[in-house]
Scaffold this motif. Structure first.
Motif, mmCIF file in Angstrom:
data_model
loop_
_atom_site.group_PDB
_atom_site.id
_atom_site.type_symbol
_atom_site.label_atom_id
_atom_site.label_comp_id
_atom_site.label_asym_id
_atom_site.label_seq_id
_atom_site.Cartn_x
_atom_site.Cartn_y
_atom_site.Cartn_z
ATOM 1 N N VAL A 53 -2.138 1.015 2.526
ATOM 2 C CA VAL A 53 -1.944 -0.246 1.889
ATOM 3 C C VAL A 53 -1.495 -0.181 0.258
ATOM 4 C CG1 VAL A 53 -2.720 -2.566 1.405
ATOM 5 C CG2 VAL A 53 -2.833 -1.702 3.685
ATOM 6 N N ARG A 54 -2.313 0.453 -0.699
ATOM 7 C CA ARG A 54 -2.530 0.671 -1.900
ATOM 8 C C ARG A 54 -1.321 1.375 -2.178
ATOM 9 N NH1 ARG A 54 -7.896 0.047 -4.482
ATOM 10 N NH2 ARG A 54 -9.380 -0.455 -2.744
ATOM 11 N N GLY A 55 -1.070 2.550 -1.610
ATOM 12 C CA GLY A 55 0.167 3.256 -1.967
ATOM 13 C C GLY A 55 1.485 2.785 -1.747
ATOM 14 N N THR B 170 4.228 2.052 -4.739
ATOM 15 C CA THR B 170 5.514 2.616 -4.619
ATOM 16 C C THR B 170 6.632 1.382 -4.440
ATOM 17 O OG1 THR B 170 4.560 4.320 -3.217
ATOM 18 C CG2 THR B 170 7.004 4.203 -3.174
ATOM 19 N N LEU B 171 6.333 0.430 -3.900
ATOM 20 C CA LEU B 171 7.392 -0.539 -3.704
ATOM 21 C C LEU B 171 7.600 -1.174 -5.382
ATOM 22 C CD1 LEU B 171 6.280 -2.586 -0.564
ATOM 23 C CD2 LEU B 171 8.406 -1.676 -1.023
ATOM 24 N N ASP C 243 -3.829 1.005 -8.044
ATOM 25 C CA ASP C 243 -4.357 2.311 -8.309
ATOM 26 C C ASP C 243 -3.892 3.386 -6.948
ATOM 27 O OD1 ASP C 243 -5.634 1.240 -6.380
ATOM 28 O OD2 ASP C 243 -7.814 1.480 -7.229
ATOM 29 N N GLY C 244 -2.861 2.932 -6.446
ATOM 30 C CA GLY C 244 -2.326 3.644 -5.135
ATOM 31 C C GLY C 244 -1.760 4.755 -5.601
ATOM 32 N N LYS C 245 -1.329 5.825 -4.659
ATOM 33 C CA LYS C 245 -0.517 6.874 -4.828
ATOM 34 C C LYS C 245 0.852 6.367 -4.848
ATOM 35 C CE LYS C 245 0.375 11.437 -2.734
ATOM 36 N NZ LYS C 245 0.070 12.147 -3.854
#
Length: 527
Positions: A416-418, A422-423, A510-512
């Protein structure tokens, strides 16, 4: 003994026959491998662990088979053992599916999949047939050698034929799975090996003026060729991509992929009873009420396309669905209508987006693989490079909607974070919603290209609702209420739905960042 002395065994079977058998056995290795993966994915999901397990078992079986086959070649120097191992390879693989089912039932006892579970199931189901196939090459080399000074060329020729067979088996799986189905492909491969093995054994003993009733092997396998029935299931099939189930449960009809629910509807009303998260598919029509074309990537039961066709007579719908079997199921069991405004293309979503020249008011992503620990997105549909391709195919002011099975702070939190990270690296504004009745997170990402806006800051010189809303942050609930008051169709209580923001919406980013080089969204979590 001169190096030109003939050291072959009986010569009644021509070299062409030996080559065909080697080629077919090489193809069977890869067909078995792909079929086993499809069956394992039913219980262990579409994660990389399944492929790792099956490839490891395949290599182990072949290695053991090569060693055993070498011993058999030196010990017997006969065609009969070659025929026997072909029969074993074909007959033992008939039981592949029930072995996978029984093994999975015994090892899958914990909520989180352990790394060794698919390895055990894979070994139980495929080690014996793969070991038997591994014995073919050494025996074939021994039978092919006619001159001691040509051992190298004979061995190379046999190895090449086996490898070519494996290549053809790999390439054939996609066609076989789509045309026949997984079970039918398995039984056809088993039959080819058993027939070849029986022929070799018969021919060998016929040459010695003896016969053996080995044809009974085929008769004995017949009871196992009938597919099992499942209670409450009105349709079941293994396609090239899914184990598909359609079940009638109480008042609803539900579509499952690999035991994970994908679509639902009321049996008495095909346009009601859908999952809550599908209502967020209408969000792009709030930001741009002038939307006239929508692309859905992933069809499932066709909930989104079906609803849009009913409520928006002027809208054109395109669907990219990789699995033709899913298209048939949506039409036959979920009442997806035949409509000139609907175009379905059976192709991978990323491939379609990269190749099409069409632009859309919205692209709605609802394609993912399901596993025992939750949803696993196809990694190539979750990267920055993919989102850039999608961005280019969206009209200015249009949106990309993306459904992910997961929730911030809960299951698949890292994904969810990544996905948000990315979006936001591609789209100018991203909203994140959370379904109340399930752990679906839905992203709404709007494209705003300032360089292509009119001097007054609009897309075509017209403000909302005659053009897209481009000022953010926006009160989407209020915009939806205004449209509903004007008579624009939106689902009941949709303004309230647009207040269901995920905690990720305001959380730290803080996502990948997912890229084609590194997007581990299809690797099982929770270990």
């Amino acid at each position: 003994m001169s190096n030109e002395q003939n050291v072959s065994s009986a010569s009644f079977v021509p070299a062409l026959c030996l080559g065909v058998l080697v080629f077919v056995s090489g193809a069977a290795v890869m067909i078995y491998e792909f079929i086993a993966v499809r069956m394992l994915q039913r219980f262990f999901g579409s994660s990389l662990e399944v492929w790792s397990a099956e490839i490891s078992v395949c290599l182990l079986g072949l290695a053991a088979g090569y060693s055993l086959g070498g011993w058999m070649a030196d010990r017997f120097r006969s065609w009969a053992p070659l025929g026997v191992v072909l029969c074993i390879a074909g007959f033992s693989a008939v039981f592949m599916e029930p072995i996978v089912v029984k093994t999975a039932e015994h090892v899958a006892q914990s909520e989180v999949m352990r790394w060794w579970e698919p390895l055990v199931a894979s070994a139980a189901a495929t080690l014996v047939p793969l070991l038997a196939l591994g014995t073919v090459m050494p025996q074939a080399i021994r039978l092919a050698v006619t001159r001691l000074d040509r051992v190298g060329s004979s061995a190379g020729r046999i190895a090449a034929l086996s490898t070519l067979g494996s290549i053809c088996g790999t390439m054939a799986t996609s066609t076989l799975f789509v045309t026949w189905g997984v079970r039918e492909s398995l039984y056809a491969t088993c039959a080819a090996l058993v027939v070849g093995g029986v022929f070799i054994v018969f021919a060998h003993f016929a040459a010695r003026r003896k016969t053996a009733p080995v044809a009974a092997l085929i008769v004995a396998s017949a009871p196992f060729l009938a597919p099992a029935a499942f209670a409450q299931t009105i349709y079941e099939n293994y396609s090239a991509y899914h184990h598909i189930l359609v079940r009638d449960e109480a008042e609803k009809r539900i579509l499952y992929f690999d035991s994970s629910p994908q679509s639902t509807m009321f049996k008495t009303d095909a346009y009601a009873g859908g999952f809550e998260y599908t209502e967020f598919f209408y969000a792009p029509l709030v930001l741009d009420p002038t939307t006239k074309s929508v692309l859905f990537v992933g069809l499932g039961g066709g909930t989104g396309p079906k609803y849009f066709l009913k409520h928006y007579p002027e809208m054109k719908i395109e669907v990219s669905e990789i699995d033709p079997a899913v298209v048939k199921v949506a039409k036959q069991y979920f009442e997806l209508p035949e409509d000139p405004r609907l175009r379905i293309v059976t192709i991978d979503g990323r491939t379609f987006i990269q190749r099409t020249k069409q632009t859309y008011g919205a692209i709605i992503m609802d394609a993912y693989a399901s596993g025992p620990n939750g949803a696993y997105l196809p990694y190539h549909l979750a990267t920055q490079e993919f989102f850039r391709s999608a961005f280019d195919r969206i009209e200015n002011g249009g949106c990309l909607v993306y459904n992910v099975m997961g929730e911030y702070g809960g299951s698949n939190d890292n994904i969810v974070r990544g996905m948000l990270q990315t979006l936001e690296s591609v789209f100018q504004k991203v909203y994140v919603f959370q379904a109340e009745s399930s752990w679906n997170t839905v992203y709404l990402a709007q494209k705003i290209d300032p360089a292509k806006l009119a001097p007054n800051g609009t897309r075509d010189g017209k403000g909302w609702p005659d053009g897209p809303w481009l000022a953010h942050p926006a009160d989407l609930s209020d915009l939806a209420a205004q449209l509903a008051a004007k008579g624009n169709y939106l689902p009941p209580n949709f303004p309230k739905r647009l207040t269901q923001f995920s905690a990720a919406h305001t959380a730290a980013r803080d996502g990948k960042l997912y890229t084609d080089n590194n997007a581990p969204v299809d690797i099982a979590q929770g270990r």
